[in-house]
Design a protein around this motif. Structure first.
Motif, short mmCIF file in Angstrom:
data_model
loop_
_atom_site.label_atom_id
_atom_site.label_comp_id
_atom_site.label_asym_id
_atom_site.label_seq_id
_atom_site.Cartn_x
_atom_site.Cartn_y
_atom_site.Cartn_z
N ALA A 1 6.26 -3.06 -13.05
CA ALA A 1 5.03 -3.84 -13.17
C ALA A 1 4.34 -3.90 -11.81
CB ALA A 1 5.34 -5.25 -13.67
N TRP A 2 3.26 -3.11 -11.64
CA TRP A 2 2.49 -3.10 -10.40
C TRP A 2 1.29 -4.01 -10.56
CZ3 TRP A 2 4.48 -0.87 -6.22
CH2 TRP A 2 5.45 0.13 -6.39
N ARG A 3 1.04 -4.84 -9.54
CA ARG A 3 -0.11 -5.75 -9.56
C ARG A 3 -1.02 -5.42 -8.38
NH1 ARG A 3 4.57 -8.04 -9.89
NH2 ARG A 3 4.65 -8.80 -7.76
N LEU A 4 -2.32 -5.42 -8.63
CA LEU A 4 -3.29 -5.23 -7.56
C LEU A 4 -3.28 -6.49 -6.70
CD1 LEU A 4 -5.67 -3.68 -6.26
CD2 LEU A 4 -7.14 -4.83 -7.91
N THR A 5 -3.09 -6.33 -5.38
CA THR A 5 -3.03 -7.50 -4.51
C THR A 5 -4.14 -7.55 -3.48
OG1 THR A 5 -1.49 -6.41 -3.02
CG2 THR A 5 -0.53 -7.76 -4.76
N SER A 6 -4.69 -6.39 -3.12
CA SER A 6 -5.73 -6.38 -2.11
C SER A 6 -6.58 -5.12 -2.26
CB SER A 6 -5.11 -6.44 -0.71
OG SER A 6 -6.09 -6.57 0.28
N ARG A 7 -7.89 -5.29 -2.05
CA ARG A 7 -8.81 -4.16 -2.18
C ARG A 7 -9.93 -4.33 -1.17
NH1 ARG A 7 -11.37 -2.63 -7.87
NH2 ARG A 7 -9.55 -3.84 -8.40
N SER A 8 -10.24 -3.25 -0.47
CA SER A 8 -11.38 -3.24 0.44
C SER A 8 -11.87 -1.80 0.53
CB SER A 8 -10.99 -3.78 1.82
OG SER A 8 -10.08 -2.91 2.45
N GLY A 9 -12.85 -1.55 1.37
CA GLY A 9 -13.32 -0.20 1.55
C GLY A 9 -12.27 0.66 2.21
N GLY A 10 -11.77 1.67 1.50
CA GLY A 10 -10.77 2.57 2.06
C GLY A 10 -9.35 2.06 2.00
#
Length: 167
Positions: free
Chosen positions: A51-60
């Motif tokens: 089970a993978w969870r998205l934890t952080s997102r930014s440009g690149g």
């Protein structure tokens, strides 16, 4: 064609997670892909076993985690200036510093560092090496070139792993 080849490799290797930098934006627009805010990094849970969870997102930068592992995909354009390069690595360092689990970073940093298998270290490579040291990580590339053009080769695509596993 490269996406098709990667898909075949994923099946052969029984991979759990696929991280691609500079993906085909039309292919990753399909469901199942998590994409950074610029469309430069895409991650897909290909096995469904973890089970993978998205934890952080930014440009690149895109980070996902399971119960035991934090996986980060990163891309830094060769066209961004040194301040932007440093800012992006600072974001990655912040994500890693907050992790209390195994960390793996995969990406195209468009830098050259002896610590990553290149023949020499440029300014970006110095900054990347400093970040790896600060977060207790090492590049596990073996020096095999990941980019070749016009008789020139470089080690640009890196796999960076946490030395002690857990911080």
């Amino acid at each position: 064609m490269s996406h098709d080849l990667v898909s075949e490799l994923v099946i052969e290797q029984r991979a759990d997670l696929l991280i691609i930098t500079e993906p085909n934006k039309y292919l990753v627009a399909r469901s199942g892909w998590m994409v950074d805010t610029n469309g430069d990094v895409a991650i897909m849970d290909v096995s469904g076993r973890i089970a993978w969870r998205l934890t952080s997102r930014s440009g690149g930068m895109l980070a996902v985690e399971s119960d035991s592992t934090l996986a980060i995909g990163a891309y830094v354009s060769p066209n961004c200036d040194i301040n932007e390069f440093t800012r992006r690595l600072d974001i990655i360092q912040g994500v890693v510093n907050n992790a209390r689990k195994k960390v793996i970073i995969l990406g195209d940093f468009n830098s050259k560092a002896i610590a990553a298998g290149s023949a020499y270290t440029n300014r970006r490579g110095e900054i990347l090496t400093d970040m790896m040291r600060a977060i207790s990580c090492l590049c596990v590339n073996d020096g095999t070139p990941t980019y070749e053009a016009r008789g020139h080769s470089s080690v640009l695509d890196l796999t960076i792993d946490k030395i002690d596993g857990v911080r």
